[in-house]
Design a protein around this motif. Structure first.
Motif, short mmCIF file in Angstrom:
data_model
loop_
_atom_site.label_atom_id
_atom_site.label_comp_id
_atom_site.label_asym_id
_atom_site.label_seq_id
_atom_site.Cartn_x
_atom_site.Cartn_y
_atom_site.Cartn_z
N LEU A 1 79.57 -4.30 43.54
CA LEU A 1 79.04 -3.00 43.93
C LEU A 1 78.48 -3.05 45.35
O LEU A 1 77.96 -4.07 45.79
CB LEU A 1 77.93 -2.56 42.96
N VAL A 2 78.62 -1.93 46.04
CA VAL A 2 78.04 -1.79 47.38
C VAL A 2 77.04 -0.65 47.45
O VAL A 2 76.23 -0.58 48.36
CB VAL A 2 79.14 -1.59 48.45
N HIS A 3 77.12 0.26 46.48
CA HIS A 3 76.19 1.40 46.46
C HIS A 3 76.02 1.88 45.02
O HIS A 3 76.99 1.99 44.27
CB HIS A 3 76.70 2.55 47.32
N VAL A 4 74.77 2.18 44.66
CA VAL A 4 74.46 2.71 43.33
C VAL A 4 73.41 3.79 43.49
O VAL A 4 72.48 3.66 44.31
CB VAL A 4 73.93 1.61 42.38
N SER A 5 73.53 4.88 42.75
CA SER A 5 72.50 5.92 42.74
C SER A 5 72.34 6.44 41.32
O SER A 5 73.27 6.36 40.50
CB SER A 5 72.85 7.06 43.69
N TYR A 6 71.15 6.98 41.04
CA TYR A 6 70.83 7.46 39.70
C TYR A 6 70.27 8.87 39.76
O TYR A 6 69.67 9.28 40.75
CB TYR A 6 69.79 6.54 39.04
N ASN A 7 70.46 9.58 38.65
CA ASN A 7 69.84 10.90 38.44
C ASN A 7 70.10 11.85 39.60
O ASN A 7 69.19 12.51 40.11
CB ASN A 7 68.33 10.74 38.21
N GLN A 8 71.37 11.93 40.00
CA GLN A 8 71.74 12.84 41.08
C GLN A 8 72.08 14.23 40.53
O GLN A 8 72.46 14.38 39.37
CB GLN A 8 72.95 12.27 41.82
N ASP A 9 71.94 15.24 41.39
CA ASP A 9 72.40 16.59 41.05
C ASP A 9 73.90 16.66 41.34
O ASP A 9 74.32 16.90 42.46
CB ASP A 9 71.64 17.64 41.86
N LEU A 10 74.68 16.42 40.32
CA LEU A 10 76.13 16.34 40.49
C LEU A 10 76.74 17.74 40.56
O LEU A 10 76.24 18.68 39.94
CB LEU A 10 76.74 15.57 39.31
N PRO A 11 77.82 17.91 41.31
CA PRO A 11 78.50 19.21 41.40
C PRO A 11 78.93 19.69 40.01
O PRO A 11 79.32 18.89 39.15
CB PRO A 11 79.71 18.93 42.28
N ALA A 12 78.87 20.97 39.80
CA ALA A 12 79.21 21.54 38.50
C ALA A 12 80.66 21.26 38.12
O ALA A 12 80.99 21.16 36.93
CB ALA A 12 78.94 23.04 38.50
#
Length: 261
Positions: free
Chosen positions: A236-247
């Motif tokens: 992995l090079v990038h991880v994010s959590y609890n994002q407002d994902l596009p509908a």
């Protein structure tokens, strides 16, 4: 007569209420030890915040292996996961190959349009999802019929780990090994029977190179094995959590429209 008495006495002791109580106490103690190890793992992963996590995005490179040898080069990928049953994986630098695993169906989108993924590939994906640490904790651990077994300490890549096996009400089993110091998971494995050849297989994942992202310890190296043979390795090079994902992130038709431009 003297030879028969010891055996009869042993049988009497084993069938006595005291022996049954002692065995029950040992089983309960083992179960509590297993539960404590799993609770410590959940706390190490982020506690209530981890349990309530909405989604995650993992970006990196994946390499395939055959009989332990690298098969081709690494491929860039982006993987979205929303609990409990939405997964989207994008491959290649242009992100123009997209796989959806939603509910119990698998669909792939390319420049040719959309098509169902092969059944064997879909079954493999859902088998891993059904036996993931997330499912084991959020579903199995909350079922009072699930059996917890503490199996002592074992080595995982030179790390000493507590080993716990969960057995579900459906008689499925997952084994998790957790670092005795950090309590973070180091390995998850389960057995499954091949529907064609009827032989047993062992699917395993090992987790390494932990970094804390958004308050959640995250393994940046994940290695998959089948019957002890390495099959995939994720960096992995990038991880994010609890994002407002596009509908429309989970829309197959929108992916078809975007890739087909």
């Amino acid at each position: 007569m003297h030879r028969i008495l010891p055996a009869a006495l042993a049988l009497l002791l084993l069938t006595s209420p005291l022996a049954a109580q002692t065995g029950e106490d040992a089983s309960q103690k083992n179960g509590r030890q297993a539960r404590a190890a799993l609770d410590a793992m959940v706390q190490a992963l982020g506690g209530e915040a981890w349990l309530a996590m909405k989604n995650q995005l993992r970006q990196g490179n994946v390499a395939a292996f055959f009989h332990g040898k690298l098969a081709g080069g690494a491929t860039e990928y982006w993987e979205y996961h929303a609990w409990p049953d939405h997964d989207r994986i994008e491959f290649s630098r242009h992100r123009d190959v997209v796989q959806f695993y939603m509910g119990r169906t698998g669909t792939e989108v390319t420049y040719k349009g959309k098509a169902p993924l092969p059944k064997e590939q879909v079954d493999e994906f859902f088998r891993r999802r059904d036996h993931s640490i997330e499912t084991a904790v959020k579903v199995w651990l909350n079922d009072p019929k699930t059996i917890l077994i503490y199996e002592g300490r074992h080595l995982v890549e030179r790390h000493l780990a507590d080993q716990v096996t969960l057995i579900s009400a459906g008689n499925e089993a997952v084994t998790i090994l957790m670092d005795i110091d950090t309590h973070l998971p180091l390995r998850r494995s389960f057995e499954w029977r091949d529907p064609v050849y009827k032989d047993k297989n062992v699917d395993a994942e090992e987790y390494d190179d932990y970094h804390t992202v958004g308050g959640f310890p995250t393994p940046f190296c994940i290695t998959r094995y089948k019957n002890d043979d390495m099959t995939r390795q994720y960096f992995l090079v990038h991880v994010s959590y609890n994002q407002d994902l596009p509908a429309d992130l989970w829309s197959v038709d929108e992916a078809v429209r975007r890739i087909g431009k």
